[in-house]
Structure formats: structure tokens, C-alpha cells
Scaffold this active site. Structure first.
Site, PDB file in Angstrom:
ATOM      1  CD  GLU A 154      12.703 -30.958 -28.725  1.00 43.28           C
ATOM      2  OE1 GLU A 154      12.430 -32.115 -28.363  1.00 43.28           O
ATOM      3  OE2 GLU A 154      12.638 -29.970 -27.978  1.00 43.28           O
ATOM      4  CE  LYS A 213       8.548 -29.387 -27.739  1.00 46.93           C
ATOM      5  NZ  LYS A 213       9.964 -29.111 -27.910  1.00 46.93           N
ATOM      6  CB  CYS A 269      10.113 -28.542 -22.655  1.00 45.73           C
ATOM      7  SG  CYS A 269      11.519 -29.073 -23.627  1.00 45.73           S
TER       8      CYS A 269
END
Length: 365
Positions: A154, A213, A269
Site C-alpha cells: 500500500e 514500498k 511508516c
């Protein structure tokens, strides 16, 4: 599997865009599932502009929240893994490597309950080559069922996640280049093609998808640390950091995003992913590369300390019993996420010096 920020938000949008697909979001936490099923949509566990309106449209129609993981695994053809992968707090890689305990537990549960072939989709942010380990665990748990493992990271920014899903810069799908791997990739691509333009859906091998990612977050965080390091330099000279930022951002090769000076990056993150990247670089013997990326985190920590020092020096280095207000506690606007929030680190430094804090944020309890 995983009714947190990524699972709840992503699956809500998939349910909205694909009304013909039944989507079941499962989690072991009864409190979390009860919150998702609450009649009061203000109580759903994720605050994200536009999310509660989507949940209202699709919940109990083709989107369901449940703690019955066994039944969901048995019924499903495709299973997204959106469980938490925090930084390890003990053992090898402590403080840097990703803790894959939840991924491993989920894989064993899938293996235990799967009664037909499954496509497993990595949605959590994972180290490179996790899919290999995941497939091994699944196969050992259940030799009667064939599993295909895809990586579909994502790229959501908190506060704009719904728009990020509606109008994605790109959707990345990584899988094996075998006939069954290509078939699995196509099955996931067909879901996203319901609303994402075909040219924005990128197909790669599974390792490239996993690394992309980590690399994307590292690059974005690097920009923030870069401009913040220059803000410290501007403070020592007569340069204006906002003017410098504007001048840099006007260069079309650089662009103006992620060039606003701040107290540093926060959220769930950036720091976690960069430290994971640092650990992986060290694991493969790339010490110089590891130190390069580690410096991005070090500059972020330095910026927080520097900001605290500026506040303290403004009171002639004495803030004991001074009342200091924090307007905003989450790490950015339009979220209720205070993980790695710079406010927390600054507050800790001020409390040590004896300050009294008054904290206000309507979205954070």
C-alpha cells in the site's frame, strides 16, 4: 486479515468499487471488530476523511467485519494480509528489523483452515524475500492446497488515504512468473481495473514489489530530513528556510512536495521502514548503504531535539512550571494517529525540564 488502518480502509474501498465481491475483514480483537460494526460511525477505529461515508454505504451489504477467522479463510479465494509488522523489540535485529510474528501466525492459520487453493496477498510492509518464507510456511502447514503469494504494497498517506485509493499514482502487483503466478496476478489486477486506469497498474516480480514500498518511504523521508537539515543551517545564517524551500521546489526535476520544514516526520511508516531497510542493508554486508539511510533517521531525531532546545532557550533555559500548549497531538492533520508523533518527543524533552503541558487535539483521545 487485519482490521487496522490498511485493512479497514483498503477493503472498504474495494467493497465500494466492486459490489459483486464479498469482502470480509477479520481480526482477533473483538473490540476492534465491534468498533467497525458500531452504529455510531464516529466510533470506527480509523479516522480518515471520507471513510465513514464509504463504510455506511457498503457495510453488511458486501463488506463484513468479523472475528471468525476460520470461516473467512474457508470461504475466501483471495486473502489479504494486512497485519501489523512493528520494529522488533528483542532478539536479532532489535530496534531495526521488522517483527514478522503476526505474519507468521496468520500464515499458519491460513494453512490450518484452507480447504481450497488460495491467492495470498501481502498488504503489510514487509522485508524483501518475505514472500519466500511465507510460501514455505503455508506449504508446510498444508500440503493439500496450492498457495500463490503476491506482493501488493500500500502507498497510502494518512489523511488522504481515500483519495490515494480512488486516484492512485500506481498500484503495484508482484508475483511469480509461472503460469499459476501470472494467473494469480491477473486475478488481483482485474479487481483494481474496476477503477484504476490500466497504465497505472504495474506488474513486477515479488521481490521488486516488496522493496519498492521500503524504497518509496525511504526516499520521501529523505526529502523531509534534507530540508530539515537545511533549516538548521538557515537558523545559523540570515537565510530564510521557506524562501530556500520555495526556490528548490520550483526546480521541475525536484518538485515542491515533502520540502516543507517541520519538527520531523512521524507516523507508523517512515522510521519503521527506514530502520528495516538499514537492517537489511547490514544483513547483506552493505554497511555504507546502511549508514547512508540511517542518517535520514538521525537527522529526524536531531530536528526534534533542536526544536525542543529552541523552546527552552526562548525561556532563558528555564521552563520549570511554565505552561506550554500543544495544539495538535497526532503526527499530521486529518488523522488520529499519534505513533512516532514529533509532539510526543518534544513533550518528553519539555517535561524533563519541568514544564506543564496542555494538550488539545479533537481527533485524538
Amino acid at each position: 486479515i487485519g482490521a487496522g488502518y490498511v485493512g479497514g480502509t483498503t477493503m472498504s474501498v474495494i467493497a465500494l468499487k466492486c459490489p459483486e465481491i464479498k469482502v470480509i475483514v477479520v481480526d482477533k480483537s473483538e473490540n476492534k471488530i465491534n468498533a467497525w460494526n458500531s452504529k455510531d460511525l464516529n466510533k470506527i477505529p480509523v479516522f480518515e476523511p471520507g471513510l465513514k461515508e464509504i463504510v455506511k454505504k457498503v457495510r453488511n451489504k458486501n463488506l463484513f467485519f468479523s472475528t471468525n477467522i476460520k470461516l473467512a479463510i474457508e470461504e475466501s479465494q483471495m486473502i489479504f494480509l494486512a497485519v501489523n509488522t512493528p520494529t522488533k523489540t528483542s532478539g536479532k535485529g532489535k530496534g531495526m528489523a521488522a517483527d514478522l510474528t503476526n505474519i507468521e501466525k496468520s500464515a499458519k492459520e491460513i494453512g490450518k483452515y484452507a480447504n481450497s487453493d488460495k491467492v495470498i496477498v501481502e498488504k503489510s510492509t514487509l522485508p524483501v524475500r518475505t514472500a519466500e518464507k511465507l510460501k514455505e510456511t503455508l506449504t508446510l502447514s498444508n500440503k493439500k492446497v496450492k498457495f500463490e503469494v503476491l506482493s501488493n504494497p500500500e502507498f497510502l498517506a494518512e489523511g488522504t488515504a481515500i483519495q490515494d485509493l480512488f486516484k492512485s499514482d500506481r498500484v503495484l502487483v508482484g508475483g511469480d512468473e509461472t503460469p499459476s503466478g501470472k494467473k494469480a496476478i491477473q486475478s488481483l489486477v482485474e479487481i483494481y481495473q474496476k477503477w484504476v486506469p490500466k497504465h497505472k497498474i504495474l506488474i513486477s516480480n515479488v521481490w521488486s514489489a516488496e522493496l519498492s514500498k521500503l524504497a518509496s518511504n525511504a526516499m520521501l523521508a529523505q526529502r523531509i530530513s534534507s530540508i530539515n537539515s537545511l533549516s538548521a543551517f538557515c537558523k545559523k545564517t540570515e537565510a530564510n528556510i521557506m524562501e530556500v524551500s520555495n526556490a528548490i521546489g520550483c526546480d521541475s526535476r525536484i518538485g515542491d512536495k515533502f520540502l516543507k520544514p517541520s519538527v520531523g516526520f512521524g507516523g507508523s511508516c517512515f522510521q519503521k521502514d527506514i530502520l528495516n531497510l538499514v537492517y537489511l542493508c547490514k544483513f547483506y554486508g552493505l554497511d555504507e548503504v546502511a549508514e547512508y539511510w540511517h542518517q535520514v533517521v538521525k537527522i529526524n531525531q536531531y530536528q526534534r531535539r533542536r526544536f525542543s532546545s529552541l523552546i527552552i532557550s526562548n525561556f532563558n533555559n528555564n521552563i520549570e512550571k511554565k505552561l506550554i500548549a500543544f495544539l495538535g497531538w497526532s503526527f499530521k492533520k486529518d488523522t488520529n494517529d499519534s505513533r512516532e508523533s514529533s509532539s510526543i518527543y518534544v513533550a518528553e524533552n519539555l517535561l524533563i525540564e519541568g514544564a506543564v503541558l496542555n494538550i488539545y487535539d479533537p481527533e485524538v483521545s
